[in-house]
Scaffold this motif. Structure first.
Motif, short mmCIF file in Angstrom:
data_model
loop_
_atom_site.label_atom_id
_atom_site.label_comp_id
_atom_site.label_asym_id
_atom_site.label_seq_id
_atom_site.Cartn_x
_atom_site.Cartn_y
_atom_site.Cartn_z
N VAL A 110 1.07 -1.39 0.04
CA VAL A 110 -0.29 0.13 -0.17
C VAL A 110 0.77 1.34 0.00
O VAL A 110 0.68 2.69 -0.97
CB VAL A 110 -1.16 -0.24 1.12
CG1 VAL A 110 -1.70 1.07 0.87
CG2 VAL A 110 -1.89 -1.32 0.79
N GLU B 25 -7.31 -6.80 0.76
CA GLU B 25 -7.44 -5.41 1.40
C GLU B 25 -5.91 -4.49 0.97
O GLU B 25 -6.11 -2.87 1.17
CB GLU B 25 -7.25 -5.74 2.73
CG GLU B 25 -7.01 -4.39 3.85
CD GLU B 25 -6.86 -5.63 5.28
OE1 GLU B 25 -6.12 -4.38 6.02
OE2 GLU B 25 -7.16 -6.06 5.57
N TYR C 160 -6.75 0.02 -0.12
CA TYR C 160 -5.81 0.65 0.39
C TYR C 160 -4.90 1.05 -0.43
O TYR C 160 -4.39 2.61 -0.02
CB TYR C 160 -5.40 1.13 2.14
CG TYR C 160 -6.70 0.67 3.20
CD1 TYR C 160 -7.50 1.33 3.55
CD2 TYR C 160 -7.02 -1.16 3.15
CE1 TYR C 160 -8.04 1.28 4.44
CE2 TYR C 160 -7.92 -1.04 4.59
CZ TYR C 160 -8.69 0.15 4.65
OH TYR C 160 -9.84 -0.21 6.09
N ASP D 280 -15.22 3.26 6.57
CA ASP D 280 -14.08 2.89 5.00
C ASP D 280 -14.65 2.53 3.90
O ASP D 280 -14.08 3.36 2.92
CB ASP D 280 -12.83 2.31 4.94
CG ASP D 280 -11.84 2.58 6.43
OD1 ASP D 280 -12.56 3.40 7.07
OD2 ASP D 280 -10.91 1.98 6.47
N ARG E 51 -14.51 5.71 1.53
CA ARG E 51 -13.45 5.91 0.40
C ARG E 51 -14.07 6.07 -1.46
O ARG E 51 -13.23 6.23 -2.26
CB ARG E 51 -12.40 4.77 0.25
CG ARG E 51 -11.23 5.27 1.14
CD ARG E 51 -10.24 3.80 2.06
NE ARG E 51 -9.34 3.80 0.53
CZ ARG E 51 -8.34 4.51 0.42
NH1 ARG E 51 -8.41 6.06 1.92
NH2 ARG E 51 -7.63 4.72 -0.60
#
Length: 360
Positions: free
Chosen positions: A236, A262, A266, A292, A296
């Motif tokens: 990330v 994941e 992110y 989130d 986002r």
């Protein structure tokens, strides 16, 4: 009815066998294709391992290019002598997706009505309705897509599954456009296809992510502009650093495990897009803070077969290959015989090949 040599999986985890099968003469809407090449895809290994179903015996193989040998009654659009790539999305034209103008999501795709069999009459379950590890196979005519015969069979057949899944994940599902930044997590055949697709679409920055440094070197051959060695760097943070601290516009997860999903979630920019094209194990579960997901924005998509429409996409990609704009030949690591399929599965599991291709 004709006979053909073929690769058959007889039971969960058992080594495959090369044996003789019986291929019926084509019935209404059916076609017999003389196979010239068939890629060894990880999905075939899933079939052998019982990860798809337990409907043994399986006739494996589905990334097929070949020549139409016989056609049944009522077949239009293909004729004996046509060079074709086989697909597992022969759209029905009448289901709710097709009627809404979304045939790439067809819920009732066509397959041959007759089974191919072992000599004792035992019916074979054809992998993805194709069964391509054989000298000839029986399919529905809608599974045959004509492409330019100048395309080399070993390369053309890969459009039938993995390469198309990756290219389509970037172009069709992720809708990558000129100037976009793209990250691809997992640089096997599908991931490299996504990289090639992003390059075709005009992405400005294409970041390849993998734990294997050799795969990262290879990813540059398909258009990656930057690489991240996931065994040594935080994925990330690395993707954000390469995109001005923001994250990529589109992140493609070509692995399909919770950890990489994941990371993809992110590693994207605000209002960016995550595309899941790697196939998860049925037991896997994902946990993300719902706030989130809300905060986002953007889109979380899955890509099934690259949301492709074979009749539209295969000929275009074959033409791009012939123009030198899509390096299909670089996906072919080796050409092998039917007798080498079991060894090819072992090489695939060890990450030694991008694609082994059975050629006749």
């Amino acid at each position: 009815m004709t006979e053909a040599r073929a690769v058959v999986s007889t039971g969960k985890g058992k080594p495959v066998e090369v044996t003789t099968i019986h291929v019926p003469d084509p019935g209404p809407g059916e076609v017999v294709v003389q196979v010239q090449a068939c890629g060894v895809c990880h999905t075939d290994l899933h079939y052998r391992e019982g990860g798809i179903s337990d409907d043994y015996p399986f006739l494996l193989g589905h990334e097929v290019a070949g020549v139409v040998e016989q056609v049944g009654a009522g077949v239009e659009g293909v004729a004996p002598g046509d060079f074709v790539v086989l697909n597992w999305r022969a759209v029905c034209g009448v289901c709710r997706a097709c009627k809404r103008g979304r045939p790439q999501y067809c819920f009732d795709t066509h397959n041959a009505a007759q089974p191919m069999t072992l000599p004792d009459g035992t019916p074979l379950s054809s992998a993805l309705g194709i069964g391509g590890f054989t000298e000839r196979t029986l399919v529905h005519s809608g599974q045959c897509t004509k492409v330019d015969p100048a395309t080399r069979a070993a390369a053309a057949g890969l459009l039938g599954c993995g390469v198309m899944a990756g290219i389509g994940a970037a172009i069709n599902t992720g809708q990558v456009g000129p100037g976009d930044s793209v990250a691809v997590i997992g640089c096997g055949g599908v991931g490299d296809g996504a990289i090639a697709g992003a390059s075709l679409a005009g992405a400005r920055r294409i970041i390849a992510v993998d734990k294997d440094p050799e795969k990262l070197v290879r990813a540059r051959e398909f258009g990656a502009t930057h690489t991240v060695h996931a065994a040594e760097a935080d994925t990330v943070e690395a993707v954000r650093e390469l995109t001005g601290g923001h994250g990529a516009d589109v992140v493609v997860d070509a692995v399909g495990v919770p950890a990489t999903y994941e990371q993809a979630f992110y590693a994207r920019d605000l209002a960016g897009t995550v595309v899941l094209v790697g196939v998860p194990d049925p037991s896997m579960r994902l946990e993300l803070p719902l706030l989130d997901v809300f905060a986002r924005g953007g889109a979380l998509k899955s890509s099934w077969y690259g949301d492709c429409l074979p009749e539209r996409d295969f000929p275009v990609l074959a033409e791009l290959h012939l123009q030198g704009r899509l390096p299909l030949e670089k996906f072919v690591s080796e050409e092998i015989s039917l007798d080498d399929v079991e060894a090819a599965f072992e090489k695939m599991s060890r990450g030694e090949v991008l694609r082994s291709v059975v050629t006749f």
